[in-house]
Scaffold this motif. Structure first.
Motif, PDB file in Angstrom:
ATOM      1  N   ASP A   1      -7.574  41.151 -62.106  1.00  0.00           N
ATOM      2  CA  ASP A   1      -7.314  40.412 -62.946  1.00  0.00           C
ATOM      3  C   ASP A   1      -6.642  40.091 -63.939  1.00  0.00           C
ATOM      4  OD1 ASP A   1      -8.787  39.364 -61.175  1.00  0.00           O
ATOM      5  OD2 ASP A   1     -10.545  40.078 -61.925  1.00  0.00           O
ATOM      6  N   GLU A  31     -13.513  28.902 -62.124  1.00  0.00           N
ATOM      7  CA  GLU A  31     -12.429  30.308 -62.219  1.00  0.00           C
ATOM      8  C   GLU A  31     -12.275  31.270 -61.588  1.00  0.00           C
ATOM      9  OE1 GLU A  31     -11.696  33.405 -66.548  1.00  0.00           O
ATOM     10  OE2 GLU A  31     -12.822  31.506 -66.564  1.00  0.00           O
ATOM     11  N   GLY A  32     -11.106  32.379 -60.986  1.00  0.00           N
ATOM     12  CA  GLY A  32     -12.004  33.665 -60.422  1.00  0.00           C
ATOM     13  C   GLY A  32     -11.586  32.917 -59.434  1.00  0.00           C
ATOM     14  N   GLU A  78      -8.303  21.551 -64.874  1.00  0.00           N
ATOM     15  CA  GLU A  78      -9.024  22.435 -63.438  1.00  0.00           C
ATOM     16  C   GLU A  78      -9.583  21.594 -62.671  1.00  0.00           C
ATOM     17  OE1 GLU A  78      -9.063  25.910 -64.139  1.00  0.00           O
ATOM     18  OE2 GLU A  78      -7.529  25.541 -65.510  1.00  0.00           O
ATOM     19  N   GLU A 121      -0.792  33.643 -61.008  1.00  0.00           N
ATOM     20  CA  GLU A 121      -0.771  32.574 -60.778  1.00  0.00           C
ATOM     21  C   GLU A 121       0.209  31.311 -61.432  1.00  0.00           C
ATOM     22  OE1 GLU A 121      -4.043  31.960 -62.670  1.00  0.00           O
ATOM     23  OE2 GLU A 121      -5.765  32.437 -60.302  1.00  0.00           O
ATOM     24  N   SER A 170      -9.602  31.539 -55.627  1.00  0.00           N
ATOM     25  CA  SER A 170      -8.358  30.326 -54.870  1.00  0.00           C
ATOM     26  C   SER A 170      -8.671  30.579 -53.733  1.00  0.00           C
ATOM     27  CB  SER A 170      -6.546  31.536 -56.068  1.00  0.00           C
ATOM     28  OG  SER A 170      -7.218  32.644 -54.483  1.00  0.00           O
ATOM     29  N   SER A 214      -5.674  27.315 -56.481  1.00  0.00           N
ATOM     30  CA  SER A 214      -6.285  27.366 -57.086  1.00  0.00           C
ATOM     31  C   SER A 214      -5.792  27.696 -58.807  1.00  0.00           C
ATOM     32  CB  SER A 214      -5.793  29.236 -57.172  1.00  0.00           C
ATOM     33  OG  SER A 214      -6.023  29.823 -58.253  1.00  0.00           O
ATOM     34  N   SER A 215      -7.338  26.948 -59.479  1.00  0.00           N
ATOM     35  CA  SER A 215      -7.024  27.370 -61.297  1.00  0.00           C
ATOM     36  C   SER A 215      -7.072  25.510 -61.859  1.00  0.00           C
ATOM     37  CB  SER A 215      -6.053  27.718 -61.893  1.00  0.00           C
ATOM     38  OG  SER A 215      -6.365  27.272 -62.888  1.00  0.00           O
ATOM     39  N   ASN A 216      -6.166  25.351 -61.825  1.00  0.00           N
ATOM     40  CA  ASN A 216      -5.398  23.710 -61.886  1.00  0.00           C
ATOM     41  C   ASN A 216      -4.085  23.294 -61.047  1.00  0.00           C
ATOM     42  OD1 ASN A 216      -3.520  25.223 -63.597  1.00  0.00           O
ATOM     43  ND2 ASN A 216      -3.176  23.840 -64.860  1.00  0.00           N
TER      44      ASN A 216
END
Length: 198
Positions: free
Chosen positions: A131, A30-31, A26, A139, A33, A67-69
Motif C-alpha cells: 500500500d 480510497e483503497g 474521486e 496507480e 479498485s 480506481s481512485s479518480n
C-alpha cells in the motif's frame, strides 16, 4: 442544484493497449479498485457497475478498470487510440456531467478496505509495504496491485495485477525487478513474488 464540472484528461500507460482516463475528482472510495475483464463481470453482485457495463458497448473495449479518480480502458490490438479516444472522452464527460452512477449501491456497501485483525505480522507488513510503496506507482500507470496470499513455507507472495497491469508486456519485469526486490529487501521472510491469474 449546481452541476459538477467534469474535466477528463488521458495518460498513456506502459501497456500500449491501455489508456488511463483521469477525472478531476474521486469516483471510488480510497483503497478500493474494481477490475472488469469482460461485460459479465460488470453485473456481478459485489462489483456491479453501470459505467463499466456501458463502456463495454464500445466494441473495441476488452477490459475496464476503475480506481481512485481514473478509469483504465484496455482496447483491442487492431484499433488505434487515435481512432477512438475522442468518443470515449466525450462519452465519459456526458456520463459524469449527467451524474449517472459509477456503481450499483450494493457494490460500495459490500466493499470495504480489507484489513484483517487476524493477519500475521508478516502478512500485515506485506500489505502495508504494498500500500505504501507499490500502490501509488502502479496507480500512476493506470493499474492496481492487490495482496492475494502468502505461503510461509516457500516465502511466496501472490498478488493480483489489475487494470493496465493485466496483460502488460512490462508487468512481469516490474513484478520481478521492482516489487519482488522491494519486498524481499524489506521483509526477510519473503523470497518470491508471483502474479495470480484472475
Amino acid at each position: 442544484m449546481l452541476k459538477r464540472n467534469t474535466m477528463i484528461y488521458t495518460e498513456l500507460s506502459p501497456n500500449p493497449n491501455s489508456m488511463k482516463f483521469v477525472l478531476n475528482y474521486e469516483i471510488v472510495p480510497e483503497g478500493l479498485s474494481f477490475d472488469y475483464p469482460d461485460k459479465a463481470a460488470t453485473l456481478e453482485e459485489k462489483k456491479a457497475s453501470p459505467l463499466a457495463s456501458d463502456l463495454f458497448l464500445f466494441d473495441f473495449v476488452e477490459r475496464v478498470f476503475i480506481s481512485s479518480n481514473f478509469i483504465t480502458i484496455t482496447k483491442r490490438e487492431d484499433i488505434e487510440w487515435e481512432e477512438v479516444i475522442g468518443d470515449v472522452r466525450k462519452f465519459l464527460k456526458i456520463y459524469f456531467d449527467e451524474s449517472h452512477p459509477v456503481f450499483a449501491k450494493k457494490t460500495i456497501d459490500s466493499n470495504t478496505l480489507i484489513v484483517q485483525g487476524n493477519d500475521s505480522p508478516v502478512v500485515a507488513k506485506i500489505k502495508s509495504t504494498l500500500d505504501q510503496y507499490v500502490r501509488p506507482a502502479v496507480e500512476s500507470d493506470g493499474g492496481a496491485i492487490n495482496y492475494s496470499s502468502f505461503d510461509e513455507e516457500s516465502g511466496t507472495v501472490k498478488v493480483l495485477l489489475q487494470g493496465s497491469c493485466s496483460g502488460c508486456p512490462s508487468a512481469s519485469m516490474t513484478l520481478k525487478a521492482g516489487i519482488e526486490r522491494l519486498l524481499t529487501s524489506m521483509i526477510p521472510e519473503v523470497r518470491l513474488v508471483e502474479a495470480e491469474e484472475m
